[in-house]
Design an enzyme around this catalytic site. Structure first.
Site, PDB file in Angstrom:
ATOM      1  CB  CYS A 163     -30.811 134.409  23.181  1.00 32.78           C
ATOM      2  SG  CYS A 163     -32.206 135.181  22.356  1.00 32.78           S
ATOM      3  CG  HIS A 218     -29.704 137.108  26.191  1.00 32.31           C
ATOM      4  ND1 HIS A 218     -29.515 137.814  25.032  1.00 32.31           N
ATOM      5  CD2 HIS A 218     -30.976 136.610  26.141  1.00 32.31           C
ATOM      6  CE1 HIS A 218     -30.614 137.735  24.305  1.00 32.31           C
ATOM      7  NE2 HIS A 218     -31.523 137.017  24.950  1.00 32.31           N
ATOM      8  CG  ASN A 252     -33.743 139.464  23.045  1.00 31.89           C
ATOM      9  OD1 ASN A 252     -32.618 139.287  22.569  1.00 31.89           O
ATOM     10  ND2 ASN A 252     -34.492 138.482  23.508  1.00 31.89           N
TER      11      ASN A 252
HETATM   12  O1  UT7 Z   1     -34.146 135.947  24.490  1.00 33.62           O
HETATM   13  C1  UT7 Z   1     -34.695 134.685  24.338  1.00 33.62           C
HETATM   14  C2  UT7 Z   1     -35.376 134.223  25.553  1.00 33.62           C
HETATM   15  N1  UT7 Z   1     -36.578 134.965  25.790  1.00 33.62           N
HETATM   16  C3  UT7 Z   1     -36.858 135.369  27.022  1.00 33.62           C
HETATM   17  O2  UT7 Z   1     -36.083 135.169  27.926  1.00 33.62           O
HETATM   18  C4  UT7 Z   1     -38.199 136.012  27.260  1.00 33.62           C
HETATM   19  C5  UT7 Z   1     -38.851 135.425  28.488  1.00 33.62           C
HETATM   20  N2  UT7 Z   1     -40.217 135.904  28.720  1.00 33.62           N
HETATM   21  C6  UT7 Z   1     -40.458 137.161  29.130  1.00 33.62           C
HETATM   22  O3  UT7 Z   1     -39.554 137.980  29.232  1.00 33.62           O
HETATM   23  C7  UT7 Z   1     -41.878 137.508  29.514  1.00 33.62           C
HETATM   24  O4  UT7 Z   1     -42.640 136.349  29.621  1.00 33.62           O
HETATM   25  C8  UT7 Z   1     -42.577 138.500  28.523  1.00 33.62           C
HETATM   26  C9  UT7 Z   1     -41.946 139.850  28.621  1.00 33.62           C
HETATM   27  C10 UT7 Z   1     -42.446 137.966  27.089  1.00 33.62           C
HETATM   28  C11 UT7 Z   1     -44.054 138.636  28.891  1.00 33.62           C
HETATM   29  O5  UT7 Z   1     -44.173 139.065  30.243  1.00 33.62           O
HETATM   30  P1  UT7 Z   1     -45.133 138.319  31.270  1.00 33.62           P
HETATM   31  O6  UT7 Z   1     -45.068 139.040  32.535  1.00 33.62           O
HETATM   32  O7  UT7 Z   1     -44.717 136.864  31.269  1.00 33.62           O
HETATM   33  O8  UT7 Z   1     -46.535 138.529  30.623  1.00 33.62           O
HETATM   34  P2  UT7 Z   1     -47.597 137.420  30.156  1.00 33.62           P
HETATM   35  O9  UT7 Z   1     -47.130 136.758  28.887  1.00 33.62           O
HETATM   36  O10 UT7 Z   1     -47.912 136.550  31.316  1.00 33.62           O
HETATM   37  O11 UT7 Z   1     -48.850 138.337  29.857  1.00 33.62           O
HETATM   38  C12 UT7 Z   1     -49.516 139.055  30.893  1.00 33.62           C
HETATM   39  C13 UT7 Z   1     -50.609 139.890  30.262  1.00 33.62           C
HETATM   40  C14 UT7 Z   1     -51.496 139.128  29.290  1.00 33.62           C
HETATM   41  O12 UT7 Z   1     -52.790 139.612  29.405  1.00 33.62           O
HETATM   42  P3  UT7 Z   1     -53.898 138.792  30.247  1.00 33.62           P
HETATM   43  O13 UT7 Z   1     -53.981 137.457  29.595  1.00 33.62           O
HETATM   44  O14 UT7 Z   1     -53.350 138.725  31.650  1.00 33.62           O
HETATM   45  O15 UT7 Z   1     -55.112 139.630  30.105  1.00 33.62           O
HETATM   46  C15 UT7 Z   1     -50.948 139.515  27.952  1.00 33.62           C
HETATM   47  O16 UT7 Z   1     -51.901 139.452  26.922  1.00 33.62           O
HETATM   48  O17 UT7 Z   1     -49.995 140.951  29.522  1.00 33.62           O
HETATM   49  C16 UT7 Z   1     -50.544 140.952  28.203  1.00 33.62           C
HETATM   50  N3  UT7 Z   1     -49.532 141.443  27.286  1.00 33.62           N
HETATM   51  C17 UT7 Z   1     -49.356 142.740  27.026  1.00 33.62           C
HETATM   52  N4  UT7 Z   1     -49.998 143.840  27.447  1.00 33.62           N
HETATM   53  C18 UT7 Z   1     -49.576 145.034  27.000  1.00 33.62           C
HETATM   54  C19 UT7 Z   1     -48.601 140.721  26.609  1.00 33.62           C
HETATM   55  N5  UT7 Z   1     -47.828 141.552  25.886  1.00 33.62           N
HETATM   56  C20 UT7 Z   1     -48.276 142.803  26.117  1.00 33.62           C
HETATM   57  C21 UT7 Z   1     -47.879 144.074  25.676  1.00 33.62           C
HETATM   58  N6  UT7 Z   1     -48.532 145.158  26.134  1.00 33.62           N
HETATM   59  N7  UT7 Z   1     -46.846 144.248  24.816  1.00 33.62           N
END
Ligand code: UT7
Length: 332
Positions: free
Chosen positions: A116, A256, A286
């Site tokens: 990225c 980004h 993204n």
């Molecule tokens: O471009 C390259 C660099 N990449 C980045 O900068 C991305 C950085 N990371 C992020 O932007 C975030 O971590 C994400 C958007 C990928 C995820 O957001 P988050 O707030 O960190 O969510 P999480 O991974 O902590 O997940 C929270 C909950 C989980 O459920 P439980 O375990 O709390 O029951 C996930 O299973 O949200 C769930 N979850 C979803 N729910 C509905 C994960 N993806 C989804 C989804 N829809 N698409």
């Protein structure tokens, strides 16, 4: 003798027609518009459809737009650098394929993988060719067909990514414009949190790599998020400080586009008014190496000669960085 600066003299862009919105995604995996909008800030992303099409087919459209807009003949281009993690093939380079499709015959070209942060890495590399006088017209393409490596049964990644390409033309100038400063970093430490393991020399493609889904993006989002928030903001503040720039001096931040919350955190640390931040994540998601030039393409008309612009990125590796440039022409 006056210093030769590398200035951006044109921008081109391309997004495929097909739009995959949150509603359609929520029929494919267990997700919702509400979750995606509040956690990431994406409504829709563009997806390249069509048999036999790849990253070069998007990249070449951005390059052709630049040639058309500037009246540049293909044979005048000296170098093409393509930043991508989704090359058409492992080799030859996608830059070579774009050159062929755009009829560019007098250039050399290569691909660069900075994930990225790839566009920033490529822009920095290109600027050195211009500043040293080695090249006169260099095109930097940021292009990714992320849909080719996304697992559309994995809700944690499939909602995040889209396909696009955008490009800039770099030329020499003796005015005090163009690239002014650059901070680029990578540590390799973060490679376990964001990667695609299959298809390289460690795990060549096999039935096993397919069965284990190693040809898809793997991301441990929480870890990546934590490092993205601090590292992208740190380098953006560092580049401001070492160039004696206050928030009032900055016309635009071009971040980004991985997550609206990461963008907001960076803008807050820089003390920037939200109106100075280019944000189009809602419509494209993204697009990896394409996000930053795609913003420049969309905002080109609003940019003015002399505008101080900070570009900032964070991605797999980890890789991250920030570039300070002075825009070289009034948008039309
Ligand atoms: O471009 C390259 C660099 N990449 C980045 O900068 C991305 C950085 N990371 C992020 O932007 C975030 O971590 C994400 C958007 C990928 C995820 O957001 P988050 O707030 O960190 O969510 P999480 O991974 O902590 O997940 C929270 C909950 C989980 O459920 P439980 O375990 O709390 O029951 C996930 O299973 O949200 C769930 N979850 C979803 N729910 C509905 C994960 N993806 C989804 C989804 N829809 N698409």
């Amino acid at each position: 003798m006056k210093k030769t600066n590398a200035v951006i003299t044109a921008v081109g862009g391309y997004v495929p027609e097909y739009i995959l919105n949150n509603q359609e995604l929520s029929q494919m995996v267990d997700t919702s518009d509400e979750w995606i909008m509040t956690r990431v800030g994406i409504k829709e992303r563009h997806i390249q459809k069509g048999e036999g099409l790849g990253t070069s087919d998007m990249g070449v459209e951005a390059v052709k737009e630049i040639l058309r807009k500037t009246g540049t003949k293909p044979e005048e281009i000296d170098l093409i650098i393509c930043a991508t993690v989704t090359p058409d093939h492992p080799f030859p380079a996608t830059a070579n394929i774009i050159a062929d499709k755009a009829d560019i015959r007098n250039a050399h070209g290569f691909d660069l993988n900075g994930a990225c942060s790839g566009f920033l890495y490529a822009l920095d590399a290109a600027s050195k060719y211009i500043e040293t006088g080695a090249k006169k017209k260099v095109i930097v393409v940021g292009a990714d067909k992320m849909s080719s490596i996304v697992d559309y049964t994995d809700r944690t990644t499939c909602v995040l990514f889209g396909d696009a390409a955008a490009a800039v033309l770099l030329e020499p100038s003796e005015e005090e414009l163009g690239l002014q400063d650059c901070i680029l970093r990578s540590d390799g430490f973060g490679r376990k949190y964001l990667n695609m393991k299959g298809g390289g020399s460690v795990h060549p493609s096999s039935h096993e790599t397919l069965d284990n889904k190693l040809h898809y993006i793997f991301q441990d989002g929480k870890h990546v998020f934590k490092h993205a928030v601090s590292n992208m903001a740190d380098v953006s503040v560092e580049i401001m400080e070492r160039n004696n720039l206050t928030e009032d001096d900055i016309a635009w931040l071009v971040p980004h586009q991985a997550n609206l919350r990461i963008i907001d955190a960076t803008a807050n640390r820089m003390n920037l008014n939200p109106e100075k931040v280019m944000i189009n994540i809602e419509r494209y998601g993204n697009t990896t190496a394409a996000t930053i030039p795609l913003c420049l393409w969309e905002w080109e008309k609003q940019l003015k000669k002399g505008d101080n612009i900070i570009l900032a990125a964070f991605g797999a590796g980890f890789t991250w960085g920030s570039i300070y440039l002075k825009w070289a022409y009034d948008g039309k």
